[in-house]
Design a protein around this motif. Structure first.
Motif, PDB file in Angstrom:
ATOM      1  N   LYS A 168      69.775  39.773  35.986  1.00 39.66           N
ATOM      2  CA  LYS A 168      68.267  39.940  35.992  1.00 39.66           C
ATOM      3  C   LYS A 168      67.679  39.260  37.295  1.00 39.66           C
ATOM      4  CE  LYS A 168      64.169  39.605  33.206  1.00 39.66           C
ATOM      5  NZ  LYS A 168      63.580  39.301  31.616  1.00 39.66           N
ATOM      6  N   ASN A 169      66.872  40.107  37.928  1.00 37.91           N
ATOM      7  CA  ASN A 169      66.568  39.571  39.120  1.00 37.91           C
ATOM      8  C   ASN A 169      67.689  38.605  40.212  1.00 37.91           C
ATOM      9  OD1 ASN A 169      63.867  40.560  38.490  1.00 37.91           O
ATOM     10  ND2 ASN A 169      63.428  38.571  37.442  1.00 37.91           N
ATOM     11  N   ASP A 170      67.725  37.505  40.399  1.00 36.25           N
ATOM     12  CA  ASP A 170      68.629  36.849  41.331  1.00 36.25           C
ATOM     13  C   ASP A 170      69.492  35.972  40.056  1.00 36.25           C
ATOM     14  OD1 ASP A 170      66.710  34.512  40.488  1.00 36.25           O
ATOM     15  OD2 ASP A 170      66.679  34.121  42.512  1.00 36.25           O
ATOM     16  N   SER A 171      69.350  36.227  38.805  1.00 34.74           N
ATOM     17  CA  SER A 171      70.304  35.393  38.015  1.00 34.74           C
ATOM     18  C   SER A 171      71.448  36.255  37.345  1.00 34.74           C
ATOM     19  CB  SER A 171      69.493  34.783  36.839  1.00 34.74           C
ATOM     20  OG  SER A 171      69.137  35.772  35.908  1.00 34.74           O
ATOM     21  N   ILE A 172      72.416  35.474  37.164  1.00 37.74           N
ATOM     22  CA  ILE A 172      73.755  36.338  36.255  1.00 37.74           C
ATOM     23  C   ILE A 172      74.173  35.199  35.413  1.00 37.74           C
ATOM     24  CG2 ILE A 172      76.184  36.974  36.773  1.00 37.74           C
ATOM     25  CD1 ILE A 172      75.144  37.401  39.783  1.00 37.74           C
ATOM     26  N   LYS A 173      74.388  35.842  34.215  1.00 38.58           N
ATOM     27  CA  LYS A 173      75.086  35.161  33.211  1.00 38.58           C
ATOM     28  C   LYS A 173      76.422  35.923  32.632  1.00 38.58           C
ATOM     29  CE  LYS A 173      70.905  33.256  31.222  1.00 38.58           C
ATOM     30  NZ  LYS A 173      69.871  33.013  30.077  1.00 38.58           N
ATOM     31  N   LEU A 174      77.524  35.291  32.467  1.00 41.25           N
ATOM     32  CA  LEU A 174      78.847  35.733  31.821  1.00 41.25           C
ATOM     33  C   LEU A 174      79.157  35.232  30.567  1.00 41.25           C
ATOM     34  CD1 LEU A 174      80.839  35.331  34.888  1.00 41.25           C
ATOM     35  CD2 LEU A 174      79.053  37.270  34.603  1.00 41.25           C
ATOM     36  N   PHE A 175      78.929  36.234  29.649  1.00 43.33           N
ATOM     37  CA  PHE A 175      79.488  35.694  28.283  1.00 43.33           C
ATOM     38  C   PHE A 175      80.933  36.379  28.338  1.00 43.33           C
ATOM     39  CE2 PHE A 175      75.186  35.524  27.837  1.00 43.33           C
ATOM     40  CZ  PHE A 175      74.725  34.339  27.002  1.00 43.33           C
ATOM     41  N   VAL A 176      82.041  35.489  27.570  1.00 42.76           N
ATOM     42  CA  VAL A 176      83.577  36.082  27.635  1.00 42.76           C
ATOM     43  C   VAL A 176      83.742  35.954  25.950  1.00 42.76           C
ATOM     44  CG1 VAL A 176      85.755  35.684  27.881  1.00 42.76           C
ATOM     45  CG2 VAL A 176      84.086  35.579  29.703  1.00 42.76           C
ATOM     46  N   ASN A 177      83.884  37.060  25.316  1.00 39.02           N
ATOM     47  CA  ASN A 177      83.835  37.090  23.749  1.00 39.02           C
ATOM     48  C   ASN A 177      82.876  36.300  22.886  1.00 39.02           C
ATOM     49  OD1 ASN A 177      86.494  38.702  23.866  1.00 39.02           O
ATOM     50  ND2 ASN A 177      87.786  36.675  24.182  1.00 39.02           N
ATOM     51  N   GLY A 178      81.838  36.312  23.721  1.00 41.41           N
ATOM     52  CA  GLY A 178      80.406  35.850  22.882  1.00 41.41           C
ATOM     53  C   GLY A 178      80.125  34.515  23.492  1.00 41.41           C
ATOM     54  N   PHE A 179      81.151  33.671  24.299  1.00 41.30           N
ATOM     55  CA  PHE A 179      80.837  32.238  24.854  1.00 41.30           C
ATOM     56  C   PHE A 179      80.396  32.432  26.032  1.00 41.30           C
ATOM     57  CE2 PHE A 179      84.219  31.778  21.480  1.00 41.30           C
ATOM     58  CZ  PHE A 179      83.575  30.904  20.835  1.00 41.30           C
ATOM     59  N   LEU A 180      79.258  31.869  26.388  1.00 38.09           N
ATOM     60  CA  LEU A 180      78.554  31.507  27.773  1.00 38.09           C
ATOM     61  C   LEU A 180      79.462  30.774  28.633  1.00 38.09           C
ATOM     62  CD1 LEU A 180      76.190  32.157  29.646  1.00 38.09           C
ATOM     63  CD2 LEU A 180      75.001  29.966  28.680  1.00 38.09           C
ATOM     64  N   GLN A 181      80.116  31.384  29.603  1.00 40.59           N
ATOM     65  CA  GLN A 181      81.161  30.653  30.415  1.00 40.59           C
ATOM     66  C   GLN A 181      80.422  30.479  31.766  1.00 40.59           C
ATOM     67  OE1 GLN A 181      83.811  29.421  30.084  1.00 40.59           O
ATOM     68  NE2 GLN A 181      84.945  30.418  28.395  1.00 40.59           N
ATOM     69  N   ASN A 182      79.507  31.130  32.172  1.00 39.21           N
ATOM     70  CA  ASN A 182      78.935  30.976  33.411  1.00 39.21           C
ATOM     71  C   ASN A 182      77.455  31.183  33.679  1.00 39.21           C
ATOM     72  OD1 ASN A 182      78.998  29.961  36.213  1.00 39.21           O
ATOM     73  ND2 ASN A 182      81.054  30.544  36.549  1.00 39.21           N
ATOM     74  N   GLU A 183      76.593  30.647  34.504  1.00 38.99           N
ATOM     75  CA  GLU A 183      75.271  30.850  34.808  1.00 38.99           C
ATOM     76  C   GLU A 183      74.656  30.492  36.128  1.00 38.99           C
ATOM     77  OE1 GLU A 183      70.723  30.774  32.567  1.00 38.99           O
ATOM     78  OE2 GLU A 183      72.587  29.460  31.702  1.00 38.99           O
ATOM     79  N   VAL A 184      74.373  31.357  36.904  1.00 36.19           N
ATOM     80  CA  VAL A 184      73.996  31.164  38.393  1.00 36.19           C
ATOM     81  C   VAL A 184      72.609  31.631  38.471  1.00 36.19           C
ATOM     82  CG1 VAL A 184      76.253  30.761  39.266  1.00 36.19           C
ATOM     83  CG2 VAL A 184      75.123  33.089  39.342  1.00 36.19           C
ATOM     84  N   THR A 185      71.767  31.267  39.677  1.00 33.34           N
ATOM     85  CA  THR A 185      70.599  31.631  39.880  1.00 33.34           C
ATOM     86  C   THR A 185      70.700  31.881  41.634  1.00 33.34           C
ATOM     87  OG1 THR A 185      69.663  29.433  40.174  1.00 33.34           O
ATOM     88  CG2 THR A 185      69.385  30.608  38.058  1.00 33.34           C
ATOM     89  N   LYS A 186      69.414  32.370  41.844  1.00 33.08           N
ATOM     90  CA  LYS A 186      69.377  32.605  43.312  1.00 33.08           C
ATOM     91  C   LYS A 186      70.480  33.213  44.118  1.00 33.08           C
ATOM     92  CE  LYS A 186      66.475  28.171  43.588  1.00 33.08           C
ATOM     93  NZ  LYS A 186      66.417  26.712  44.303  1.00 33.08           N
ATOM     94  N   ALA A 187      70.984  34.334  43.320  1.00 37.57           N
ATOM     95  CA  ALA A 187      71.866  35.012  44.055  1.00 37.57           C
ATOM     96  C   ALA A 187      71.194  35.829  45.280  1.00 37.57           C
ATOM     97  CB  ALA A 187      72.501  36.010  43.065  1.00 37.57           C
ATOM     98  N   SER A 188      72.191  35.987  46.263  1.00 35.33           N
ATOM     99  CA  SER A 188      71.759  36.561  47.513  1.00 35.33           C
ATOM    100  C   SER A 188      71.783  37.990  47.533  1.00 35.33           C
ATOM    101  CB  SER A 188      72.434  36.027  48.769  1.00 35.33           C
ATOM    102  OG  SER A 188      74.031  36.215  48.544  1.00 35.33           O
ATOM    103  N   LYS A 189      72.441  38.278  46.462  1.00 39.23           N
ATOM    104  CA  LYS A 189      72.656  39.970  45.997  1.00 39.23           C
ATOM    105  C   LYS A 189      72.014  40.302  44.728  1.00 39.23           C
ATOM    106  CE  LYS A 189      76.246  41.902  47.395  1.00 39.23           C
ATOM    107  NZ  LYS A 189      75.968  42.876  48.438  1.00 39.23           N
TER     108      LYS A 189
END
Length: 214
Positions: A168-189
């Motif tokens: 969403k916009n410049d953020s990315i969240k990754l859930f693996v089997n329902g567990f939040l494993q990563n969250e970043v913001t200010k993505a250049s892409k």
């Protein structure tokens, strides 16, 4: 049960419910019948990808990927994967742009065995921010890794896993089997094609769809 364990169970149930419901309103990036809407790189490797009974099968060699012909932004991507034999390496490339190469300009949601949930930045100038620290590739195309937050939440080889990826916009969240494993913001892409990688051993994918995010 610890408070964190209870939270993770509730989160897993919520994500799985989201994945199971409302599929007709979502955009299916995979028809379940063939690879219409996808293109292979290298072009002569399409034969290593096949579809049967609603499942995409990839032989895992040589290195390459299939890429959506459309570009996307602001979405929830759901997909499921499993290793057919010895688990090795693969990935989901997000916001892929530029020329097709083995390592295109992209942000990778890692699928390497025991490392699903890591984020890799591929290509010069690709960057994200995590914990107020910017992580970027250098001018030599060095791939940079943003480690996942928890121990591996993957299932054993042969069992299906789920990836729920929220861009969403410049953020990315990754859930693996329902567990939040990563969250970043200010993505250049923030927009581009989506790729499934061939990078090791046989792997299968199913139930791919996009849910637009406002």
């Amino acid at each position: 049960m610890s408070r964190q364990s209870a939270f993770n169970l509730l989160l897993a149930a919520a994500v799985m419910a989201l994945a199971a419901g409302g599929c007709e309103q979502n955009h299916r990036v995979f028809s379940g019948k063939d690879l219409t809407g996808w293109t292979a790189y290298p072009a002569n490797t399409l034969g290593i990808w096949s579809v049967k009974n609603g499942v995409i099968h990839c032989e895992g060699k040589p290195n390459g990927y299939i890429r959506t012909e459309r570009e996307y932004s602001n979405y929830h991507l759901h997909l499921e994967w499993r290793w057919v034999e010895t688990p090795t390496n693969s990935g989901v490339l997000l916001h892929t742009t530029g020329p097709d190469t083995v390592w295109p300009n992209a942000i990778e949601a890692q699928l390497m065995n025991s490392n699903a949930g890591d984020i890799y930045l591929i290509g010069p100038g690709v960057s994200v921010a995590k914990f107020d620290m910017t992580i970027a590739t250098d001018d030599k195309n060095t791939v940079k890794r943003v480690p996942k937050q928890l121990d591996s939440s993957e299932n054993a080889a042969g069992e299906w896993n789920s990836y729920d990826i929220f861009c969403k916009n410049d953020s990315i969240k990754l859930f693996v089997n329902g567990f939040l494993q990563n969250e970043v913001t200010k993505a250049s892409k923030t927009a581009g094609s989506i790729c499934l990688q061939s990078e090791g051993s046989p792997i299968e994918f199913r139930n791919l769809y996009l849910e637009p995010l406002k």
